[in-house]
Design an enzyme around this catalytic site. Sequence first.
Site, PDB file in Angstrom:
ATOM      1  CG  ASP A 255      -6.714  -3.827   8.055  1.00 29.37           C
ATOM      2  OD1 ASP A 255      -6.314  -4.973   7.792  1.00 29.37           O
ATOM      3  OD2 ASP A 255      -6.720  -2.907   7.199  1.00 29.37           O
TER       4      ASP A 255
ATOM      5  CE  LYS B 130      -2.110  -1.457   3.710  1.00 30.01           C
ATOM      6  NZ  LYS B 130      -3.024  -1.743   4.819  1.00 30.01           N
TER       7      LYS B 130
HETATM    8  C1  GLC Z   1      -2.830  -4.811   2.573  1.00 27.94           C
HETATM    9  C2  GLC Z   1      -2.067  -5.379   3.756  1.00 27.94           C
HETATM   10  C3  GLC Z   1      -2.981  -6.180   4.652  1.00 27.94           C
HETATM   11  C4  GLC Z   1      -4.180  -5.344   5.036  1.00 27.94           C
HETATM   12  C5  GLC Z   1      -4.887  -4.807   3.802  1.00 27.94           C
HETATM   13  C6  GLC Z   1      -6.067  -3.919   4.129  1.00 27.94           C
HETATM   14  O1  GLC Z   1      -3.256  -5.856   1.763  1.00 27.94           O
HETATM   15  O2  GLC Z   1      -1.012  -6.185   3.290  1.00 27.94           O
HETATM   16  O3  GLC Z   1      -2.295  -6.588   5.806  1.00 27.94           O
HETATM   17  O4  GLC Z   1      -5.090  -6.116   5.785  1.00 27.94           O
HETATM   18  O5  GLC Z   1      -3.967  -4.076   3.023  1.00 27.94           O
HETATM   19  O6  GLC Z   1      -5.698  -2.808   4.867  1.00 27.94           O
END
Ligand code: GLC
Length: 450
Positions: A193, A157
């Site tokens: 999360d 991200k």
């Molecule tokens: C990315 C992260 C993951 C998280 C997701 C949503 O995929 O790698 O850990 O849960 O974003 O935020």
Amino acid sequence: MVDYDLQDIQERCRDLILSEEQLVEVKQRLETELNRGLSKEDHEDASVKCFITYVADLPDGTERGNFLALDLGGTNFRVLLIHLGQNCFDMKSKIYAVPQSIMLGTGEGLFDHIAECMANFMEEQGVLYEELPLGFTFSFPCQQEGLTKATLVTWTKGFKCAGAEGKDVVQMLKDAIKRRGDIKIDIMAVLNDTTGTLMSCAYKKHNCRVGVIVGTGANACYVEKLENTGTWKGPRGPKAPQRMVINTEWGAFGDNGVLDFIRTVYDDEIDQNSINPGKQQFEKMISGMYMGELVRLVLVKLVQENLILGGHGSDMLFQRGNFFTKYVSEIEGEKKGEYNSCRMVLEELGLGHANDRDCAAVRYVCECISRRAAFLTSAGVSCLLDRMGESDVTVAVDGSVYRFHPHFHDLMMLKIGELSPHIQFDIMLSEDGSGRGAALVAAVACRLER
Ligand code: GLC
């Protein structure tokens, strides 16, 4: 209302529309990848890692106390002070920006920033001298060795802080707090999360077994039987936990090529221009970080082929990142045939010369991209539901795309119903899972410690 003939546009967008068979295939391939992630022999090479979260106990509603929570994983960082009482959930929180310079700086710099925000917040809340239990929502792929040990495997991200991959993020946080020397905290748990989302919903809905995020990133967790987790190194048997929340990290689904059969030229372009080429392929087809840009790439193509806007684009349109994901929600939120928001968006992009047919085409492109995202998420959820085989399951979902897109929820209800016809399910918005969920995991951990 005029109905425009968009046949040429539809023809151009055909690859973005997934057939029933393709979605079933996606679902089956995910099942294979999940098994690989969970298997002791294949885990190392698997792209869908299926990390063990060490969260085995779901909240039962009796959790009480005051907790601090940290939430890092999207565009913002939040610190929260949460009071869990009988039938009440009191929460104070503050959002802090994470500047680009920190996102792309060093790991130490990032954690110093986090510790500083936390100290400021604690002072403002008058708890600077209290040693409160803390839940840390850190939403990146982590290999956990316990509730309070999480090694960052790779950034996702848009984050890329040097010297953090391969390190325990709890230790990095502790070190940063030690460097300051002015606050004390008791880290009870680190979680993803998705886990927070699941926990926050499970507090109220006892049949909640899946947590999904469709926000900046895309991911899901679910409750798996311990006997199916080959990677579990802890005790087994009647006294050991019987189930475990698994953080699938399905954003990385397709990194080994298994989604190439549905990926388009636009997906390739997104990937090549990202800071993590070759990684997070499923996420790049779904999440808010890429959705607007996908729409923009299609629009550019349509302009170049003289199919919209009289063949005239604008500097803004031709520049990366200028079509925000929130535009997709705004445009699709309008009644069919009305283009006020669409026109506003296009004007902002220097495309004031758009006529109604152009607006209809732009809306159509948005629909293709968001439907594909919703259907891919549904294929994933359906795979998890079939796998768990329970008859009545609540799926907790959070994230900006799910929350703000006007049809995402309905599209998911529809498609999961089609893909898992024999399972009763419901989808619930999980209110602030990252914050509350962190407090709940910390609370359950405190309860067990006692
Ligand atoms: C990315 C992260 C993951 C998280 C997701 C949503 O995929 O790698 O850990 O849960 O974003 O935020």
